[in-house]
Design a protein around this motif. Structure first.
Motif, short mmCIF file in Angstrom:
data_model
loop_
_atom_site.label_atom_id
_atom_site.label_comp_id
_atom_site.label_asym_id
_atom_site.label_seq_id
_atom_site.Cartn_x
_atom_site.Cartn_y
_atom_site.Cartn_z
N MET A 1 0.82 -1.18 0.00
CA MET A 1 0.00 0.00 0.00
C MET A 1 0.87 1.25 0.00
SD MET A 1 -3.11 0.74 -0.07
CE MET A 1 -4.20 2.07 0.19
N ARG A 2 2.04 1.13 0.60
CA ARG A 2 2.90 2.30 0.68
C ARG A 2 3.55 2.64 -0.66
NH1 ARG A 2 7.94 2.91 4.86
NH2 ARG A 2 8.61 4.96 4.18
N TYR A 3 3.87 1.61 -1.45
CA TYR A 3 4.59 1.84 -2.69
C TYR A 3 3.77 1.60 -3.95
CZ TYR A 3 8.50 1.87 0.51
OH TYR A 3 9.33 2.16 1.55
N ALA A 4 2.73 0.80 -3.87
CA ALA A 4 1.91 0.50 -5.05
C ALA A 4 0.52 1.09 -4.84
CB ALA A 4 1.82 -1.00 -5.26
N HIS A 5 0.09 1.87 -5.80
CA HIS A 5 -1.22 2.51 -5.71
C HIS A 5 -2.03 2.13 -6.95
CE1 HIS A 5 0.22 4.91 -2.37
NE2 HIS A 5 1.27 5.25 -3.10
N TRP A 6 -3.13 1.43 -6.73
CA TRP A 6 -4.06 1.10 -7.80
C TRP A 6 -5.14 2.17 -7.77
CZ3 TRP A 6 -3.46 -3.43 -10.77
CH2 TRP A 6 -2.41 -4.25 -10.37
N LEU A 7 -5.11 3.04 -8.73
CA LEU A 7 -6.00 4.19 -8.72
C LEU A 7 -7.35 3.85 -9.32
CD1 LEU A 7 -3.39 6.91 -9.76
CD2 LEU A 7 -4.12 6.25 -7.45
N ARG A 8 -8.39 4.35 -8.67
CA ARG A 8 -9.76 4.09 -9.09
C ARG A 8 -10.09 4.77 -10.42
NH1 ARG A 8 -13.46 1.85 -6.19
NH2 ARG A 8 -12.35 2.18 -4.25
N GLN A 9 -9.74 6.06 -10.55
CA GLN A 9 -10.04 6.82 -11.77
C GLN A 9 -8.82 7.67 -12.15
OE1 GLN A 9 -13.67 9.10 -11.38
NE2 GLN A 9 -14.65 7.48 -10.22
N PRO A 10 -7.76 7.05 -12.65
CA PRO A 10 -6.52 7.79 -12.90
C PRO A 10 -6.64 8.87 -13.95
CG PRO A 10 -6.39 5.57 -13.80
CD PRO A 10 -7.66 5.65 -13.01
N ASP A 11 -7.65 8.81 -14.82
CA ASP A 11 -7.79 9.81 -15.88
C ASP A 11 -8.86 10.85 -15.59
OD1 ASP A 11 -5.82 8.49 -17.36
OD2 ASP A 11 -7.30 7.10 -18.19
N SER A 12 -9.38 10.86 -14.38
CA SER A 12 -10.42 11.83 -14.02
C SER A 12 -9.88 13.25 -14.07
CB SER A 12 -10.95 11.52 -12.62
OG SER A 12 -11.84 12.54 -12.22
N THR A 23 -9.32 -0.79 -3.17
CA THR A 23 -8.99 -1.63 -2.03
C THR A 23 -8.32 -2.92 -2.53
OG1 THR A 23 -11.09 -2.80 -2.06
CG2 THR A 23 -10.99 -0.76 -0.75
N THR A 24 -7.68 -3.63 -1.66
CA THR A 24 -7.04 -4.89 -2.06
C THR A 24 -8.05 -5.88 -2.65
OG1 THR A 24 -5.28 -4.58 -0.44
CG2 THR A 24 -5.66 -6.84 -1.21
N PRO A 25 -9.23 -6.06 -2.05
CA PRO A 25 -10.22 -6.96 -2.67
C PRO A 25 -10.67 -6.48 -4.06
CG PRO A 25 -10.78 -6.61 -0.37
CD PRO A 25 -9.68 -5.65 -0.70
N GLU A 26 -10.77 -5.18 -4.25
CA GLU A 26 -11.15 -4.66 -5.57
C GLU A 26 -10.06 -4.94 -6.61
OE1 GLU A 26 -14.01 -0.86 -4.49
OE2 GLU A 26 -11.83 -0.61 -4.30
N VAL A 27 -8.81 -4.80 -6.22
CA VAL A 27 -7.70 -5.11 -7.13
C VAL A 27 -7.75 -6.59 -7.49
CG1 VAL A 27 -5.19 -5.25 -7.35
CG2 VAL A 27 -6.23 -3.24 -6.30
N PHE A 28 -7.93 -7.45 -6.48
CA PHE A 28 -8.00 -8.88 -6.73
C PHE A 28 -9.13 -9.21 -7.71
CE2 PHE A 28 -9.79 -13.07 -6.04
CZ PHE A 28 -8.68 -13.87 -6.23
#
Length: 141
Positions: A1-12, A23-28
């Motif tokens: 979580m500190r170094y990897a960020h999965w962004l929800r809307q990176p182009d917003s 969240t981790t479950p959403e990434v999975f």
């Protein structure tokens, strides 16, 4: 979580939304859906399937201790196991996995699970080749 960020809307266009993380479950779930799609694209072309995972697909294959350790990470995902079981109804399925350092060769709900780790490389460096040779195996299909 500190170094990897999965962004929800990176182009917003809204900078606040660009910073929102999955969240981790959403990434999975996203990765799992992609895996299911990709596997589905090749299923008609194969009579056997070999899944290569870092962790085990069944909790039954996880080495558990008698005393629960709140800091021990779970070694896999039952959801991956459910997918492999589903796929095994029409073909032979093998799973090569790792993460834990003890060998197994078991069949769980029609899926053969193999783990042949080198183990922990304690001792002098000259011991590494012997341990690797001991762990080497051949899967005959």
């Amino acid at each position: 979580m500190r170094y990897a960020h999965w962004l929800r809307q990176p182009d917003s266009p809204d900078w606040r939304r660009r910073r929102e993380r999955l969240t981790t479950p959403e990434v999975f779930e996203r990765v799992f859906d992609l895996l299911r799609t990709k596997v589905g694209e090749v299923l008609d072309q194969t009579e056997q399937l070999i899944a290569v995972l870092h962790t085990t697909p069944f909790s039954a294959c996880v080495n558990s201790t008698t005393t629960p350790d709140p800091f021990a990470a779970y070694g896999g995902s039952d959801k991956l196991g459910e997918l492999l079981v589903e796929l095994s109804t029409a073909r032979q399925v093998h799973c090569l996995c790792g993460h834990q350092h003890s060998p197994i060769d078991v069949t769980v709900n029609g899926v053969r699970v193999l783990r042949s780790p080198v183990g922990y490389l304690h001792g002098p460096p000259s011991d590494c080749a012997g341990k690797a040779e001991e762990a080497l195996g051949i899967l005959t299909l």
